[in-house]
Scaffold this motif. Structure first.
Motif, mmCIF file in Angstrom:
data_model
loop_
_atom_site.group_PDB
_atom_site.id
_atom_site.type_symbol
_atom_site.label_atom_id
_atom_site.label_comp_id
_atom_site.label_asym_id
_atom_site.label_seq_id
_atom_site.Cartn_x
_atom_site.Cartn_y
_atom_site.Cartn_z
ATOM 1 N N LEU A 196 12.295 49.994 80.919
ATOM 2 C CA LEU A 196 13.715 49.924 80.584
ATOM 3 C C LEU A 196 14.225 51.282 80.109
ATOM 4 C CD1 LEU A 196 13.896 46.555 78.584
ATOM 5 C CD2 LEU A 196 13.902 46.934 81.067
ATOM 6 N N THR A 197 15.484 51.565 80.402
ATOM 7 C CA THR A 197 16.106 52.756 79.837
ATOM 8 C C THR A 197 16.272 52.555 78.330
ATOM 9 O OG1 THR A 197 18.355 51.924 80.118
ATOM 10 C CG2 THR A 197 17.402 53.144 81.968
ATOM 11 N N PRO A 198 16.324 53.649 77.545
ATOM 12 C CA PRO A 198 16.493 53.489 76.093
ATOM 13 C C PRO A 198 17.752 52.704 75.729
ATOM 14 C CG PRO A 198 15.827 55.727 76.606
ATOM 15 C CD PRO A 198 16.106 55.065 77.919
ATOM 16 N N GLY A 199 18.842 52.945 76.472
ATOM 17 C CA GLY A 199 20.081 52.234 76.166
ATOM 18 C C GLY A 199 19.973 50.747 76.424
ATOM 19 N N LEU A 200 19.399 50.366 77.560
ATOM 20 C CA LEU A 200 19.253 48.949 77.872
ATOM 21 C C LEU A 200 18.380 48.256 76.827
ATOM 22 C CD1 LEU A 200 19.735 46.566 79.775
ATOM 23 C CD2 LEU A 200 17.777 47.330 81.135
ATOM 24 N N ARG A 201 17.295 48.881 76.441
ATOM 25 C CA ARG A 201 16.424 48.272 75.439
ATOM 26 C C ARG A 201 17.157 48.109 74.108
ATOM 27 N NH1 ARG A 201 11.349 47.224 75.314
ATOM 28 N NH2 ARG A 201 10.925 48.461 77.187
ATOM 29 N N ARG A 202 17.880 49.129 73.697
ATOM 30 C CA ARG A 202 18.561 49.058 72.410
ATOM 31 C C ARG A 202 19.613 47.952 72.412
ATOM 32 N NH1 ARG A 202 21.987 52.757 69.079
ATOM 33 N NH2 ARG A 202 22.874 51.387 67.498
ATOM 34 N N TRP A 203 20.455 47.912 73.447
ATOM 35 C CA TRP A 203 21.573 46.978 73.419
ATOM 36 C C TRP A 203 21.141 45.540 73.648
ATOM 37 C CZ3 TRP A 203 25.159 48.764 70.729
ATOM 38 C CH2 TRP A 203 25.496 50.118 70.777
#
Length: 838
Positions: A808-815
């Motif tokens: 996962l991209t960092p943004g996808l994982r965070r959100w």
């Protein structure tokens, strides 16, 4: 493409010093590309090797000193540079791609008149989409820009125009040293209005199709600008440090605004084409003030790396609100801050992704982008307000002015600022910074009171708690307000010192007083902390809230009620009952708007469908009551009408208003309100594609196109949902705004059965969608397209399976982590409501 790491930036800074950029752009070629030539002069450790960033469509030529480099050596966005001399000249020529994502050189064709508009957005690391650069904030250098454009266009940039040698050629004076993320320009057939104030040239730009709307509001925009300049000059010893102050209202902007020195860019939604509330006008004013604060915090003195982002955003948020309240007609900006901005901060600080205001280390630029949130803005600003309350304004401002003088046109860190503030105040701020800036999460301040046989308080205390995951108690300077039943108001100010009171502070001044009315912790809103009332005060709120004169106190009480419902401590139906009791009497438009907006999110997710329908019926009744009392043609009337439109299921009322029948006197059913009416009708099945097409034909604006996309995605039709999902997950030819509008319209609580099959598809499709889009746009789509109304354990299981992946991209994982936590809260709240009902 690899994101620049903190370690790489530190190593490069040790090797090179940038002397200047000379940038020449040719925007006359048409098509999807423009020509870019950048000449960079820099010093280096002889024999060293480094790299320069560039993201070209095609790299045409590279020359370092006296030798040509192989363009084929470019690896993703990095061009290696070896064998450096003490003094170096690098020239990079490239063909660059225009964007439709609000990043790099964004190109927009206005559907209203066909005009083409360009603007440069270099933040956070996208200057390399425009020209080659050492793209990190602490390698600042003067920039000299030249632009060739169609002769009928207007071009503006950070620097002043130095020469216009022939039609279409624009040459700008060198700027002071700039961080690369602050370089900008606009180009196109812009409408411009010019003025000057206190020796500073001013200009305001917008698209031609918005010219009449800008001209109608020009006096307010310029008045706010001048008032803010004057106030900042009173606060700071260093005058506005750049040659001019242009403000360009640009289309399809990703953020609210961007603090490019000399050329601030703002989303052109701030040019109002329809009736708006005073809240929206205040937001425009605070945005102007916020970006102006950045001229000192961020532009004059720039953070060294993204871990000190708070030196930019927390200060701009604090000073933007403060200066708006002190210098403009929007003197209740702190009330807005309390109920809107701090609610954002509290929510962000309680999520799994919470982080300190000033983290010890941000690993790379991509992680820095994720920290542009309610913590870096609202919490950081609140912390600063608390610091000012403790240090005093004189010492605080003396420290800031010393900080500016020491780092003029350079870079600074948290340690630099703390040293300046400590020297000015005579206090060691390291302990304060450790608790407030280096530690995450939020404290809760709870009133406790006991009453004796005579009906007087026998004990009153404020207790401070912290979540088990982040067990830190903090010093707080707060007020405790006593709002008596007879209307009398008094406040006791006290300091909470966890080192001495161990989380419980007695309010001895209230002991022996009649135990009537309510007690409000953090009265005056000086600290950043969740609050909870004692049981007797909570019971008194529905009776007393409508009659409280102080809007800030009302905002705090509404915030407490909303937060308690969000935490599952009180059931959402109790919040709805408070809305019915108190909202029709509300006179502060921002409070009415935020209560309706924040409560709607809770109603839609925390209640099952049957209870939701009953709650919305009651909210619609409260909005109708507020509408009936509101002065004709005013902000409150408009806010009440919007709330009623969003909550009602009465398609007859909606259809009537759209046709001009039964509209309350003074309420303008203009373009924006027409679209709001149509969207609600579409969701309820009372209008379809024919009505959307007719409205879009009548409103051939960019905003109209976004509304049409939102409405089409909201259609209760399987084919419409299929098309919309394709746009959300795969379409790259559409602009960021059109894709976001589609995602906004897709999920509707009334259409749970129709969209049930897309819940699983979200978790299946989003990894590829996130990789397809730029990080900024991907983060927005990840959030907007999340199945937020599918409140079920099965949705959480799908989220858990997605988060178990390692691709996962960092943004996808965070959100997804945060949005899954929102589902967890909603499930807890539904269980609590069911228990109360049982």
């Amino acid at each position: 493409m690899p994101s620049l790491t903190r370690a790489e930036a530190t190593a490069r800074r040790a090797l090179i010093t940038v002397g200047s950029y000379e940038v020449d752009l040719d925007l006359t070629g048409g098509g999807d590309h423009f020509r870019s030539t950048a000449t960079i002069r820099f010093r280096a450790t002889p024999g060293a090797a480094t790299f320069v960033e560039v993201k070209p469509a095609a790299l045409r030529g590279v020359r370092l000193n006296d030798r040509d480099l192989d363009p084929g050596a470019l690896a993703e966005n990095r061009l290696p540079l070896t064998g450096l001399a003490a003094e170096n000249t690098l020239t990079v020529s490239a063909e660059m791609a225009y964007s439709n994502t609000g990043e790099g050189m964004h190109r927009f064709v206005d559907p209203a008149d066909g005009g083409t508009y360009l603007y440069a957005m270099s933040f956070l690391d996208d200057v390399q989409r425009i020209f080659a650069a050492f793209d990190q904030p602490d390698l600042k250098a003067p920039v000299t820009l030249s632009v060739t454009a169609p002769p009928q266009w207007t071009v503006a940039a950070n620097g002043q125009l130095a020469a216009n040698p022939w039609p279409g050629r624009w040459e700008f004076a060198p700027t002071p040293p700039l961080a690369t993320y602050l370089v900008s320009l606009i180009a196109g057939p812009w409408h411009v209005r010019r003025d000057a104030h206190d020796g500073i040239p001013l200009a305001v730009y917008c698209r031609r199709s918005l010219a009449t709307h800008l001209d109608a509001d020009l006096d307010e925009v310029l008045t706010v600008t001048k008032q803010c300049l004057d106030r900042f000059h009173q606060l700071f010893a260093e005058r506005y440090p750049f040659a001019k102050y242009d403000q360009a209202f640009v289309p399809e902007f990703n953020a609210g605004a961007m603090e490019n020195p000399g050329l601030v860019t703002l989303r052109d939604d701030y040019i109002f084409r329809s009736a708006v509330t005073d809240t929206q006008r205040e937001l425009r004013a605070t945005t102007i003030a916020h970006e102006m604060a950045h001229m000192w915090f961020g532009d004059l003195v720039t953070m060294r790396w993204w871990d000190d982002l708070w030196l930019n955003e927390s200060f701009a948020e604090y000073l933007g609100t403060r200066v708006t309240a002190e210098a403009t007609r929007f003197h209740r900006a702190w009330t807005t801050f309390a109920i809107r901005r701090k609610a954002w901060g509290y929510t962000a600080d309680q999520r799994p992704s919470t982080h300190p205001v000033a983290p010890q280390q941000v690993a790379d630029a991509a992680e820095g982008l994720l920290n542009f949130d309610g913590i870096s803005y609202a919490k950081g600003a609140s912390v600063l307000r608390q610091l000012v309350a403790g240090l005093g304004d004189e010492a605080f401002l003396a420290g800031l002015n010393a900080h500016f003088a020491a780092h003029l046109f350079g870079n600074a860190t948290l340690a630099d600022l703390l040293a300046a503030l400590g020297a000015a105040s005579g206090r060691d701020l390291s302990g304060w910074a450790e608790r407030w800036l280096r530690r995450a999460q939020v404290n809760t301040l709870r009133m406790e009171a006991a009453v004796d046989a005579d009906g007087r308080w026998s004990s009153v205390a404020v207790t401070q708690t912290a979540p088990a995951s982040h067990p830190v108690l903090r010093p707080h300077h707060i007020g405790v307000g006593w709002y008596a039943a007879d209307g009398a108001v008094s406040r006791v100010e006290l300091d909470l010192d966890p080192d001495t009171d161990r989380g419980r502070t007695e309010v001895s001044a209230l002991i022996g007083q009649p135990a009537t009315g309510l007690l409000l912790p953090n009265d005056g809103d000086l600290t950043f902390a969740k609050i909870r009332l004692d049981p007797a005060s909570a019971d008194a709120v529905p009776i007393m809230l409508p009659g409280l004169a102080d809007p800030l106190a009302r905002a705090l009480l509404w915030g407490e009620a909303l937060d308690a419902a969000r935490d599952g401590e009180r059931p959402v139906p109790a919040l709805v009952s408070l809305i019915v009791a108190a909202l029709p009497a509300e006179t502060e438009v921002i409070i009415a708007e935020e209560v309706l907006g924040l409560s709607r999110g809770l109603i839609d997710r925390y209640l099952d469908p049957l209870a939701r329908d009953a709650a919305l019926l009651r909210v619609a009744g409260a909005c109708a009551g507020l509408l009936a009392r509101a002065p004709a043609g005013g902000s409150t009337q408009l806010a009440a009408a919007r709330g009623l439109i969003a909550a009602t299921t009465d398609t007859g009322l909606l259809t009537g208003w759209l046709a001009g029948a039964g509209v309350p006197e003074g309420l303008a059913v203009d373009a924006e309100l027409r679209w709001a009416l149509l969207l609600r009708l579409v969701v309820l099945g009372g209008a379809g594609e024919a009505e959307i097409a007719a409205e879009a034909a009548a409103d051939r604006s960019a905003v109209g196109a976004e509304w049409a996309a939102r409405c089409r995605a909201a259609l209760p039709d399987a084919d419409a949902k299929r098309v919309a999902w394709g746009i959300i997950t795969r379409a790259t030819e559409l602009s960021n705004r059109l894709v976001e509008a589609t995602a906004e319209g897709f999920w509707q609580p009334e259409q749970a059965e129709l969209t049930a099959g897309y819940v699983e598809r979200y978790f299946a499709d989003m990894p590829a969608t996130a990789r397809l889009r730029t990080p900024w746009v991907a983060d927005r789509i990840t959030t907007l397209a999340f199945p937020r109304y599918a409140v079920a354990q099965s949705t959480r299981e799908l989220a858990g399976a997605l988060l178990a992946r390692d691709d996962l991209t960092p943004g996808l994982r965070r959100w997804v982590t945060d949005l899954d936590d929102d589902l967890r809260r909603a499930l807890v709240a539904r269980t609590a409501v069911a228990a109360v009902s049982a």
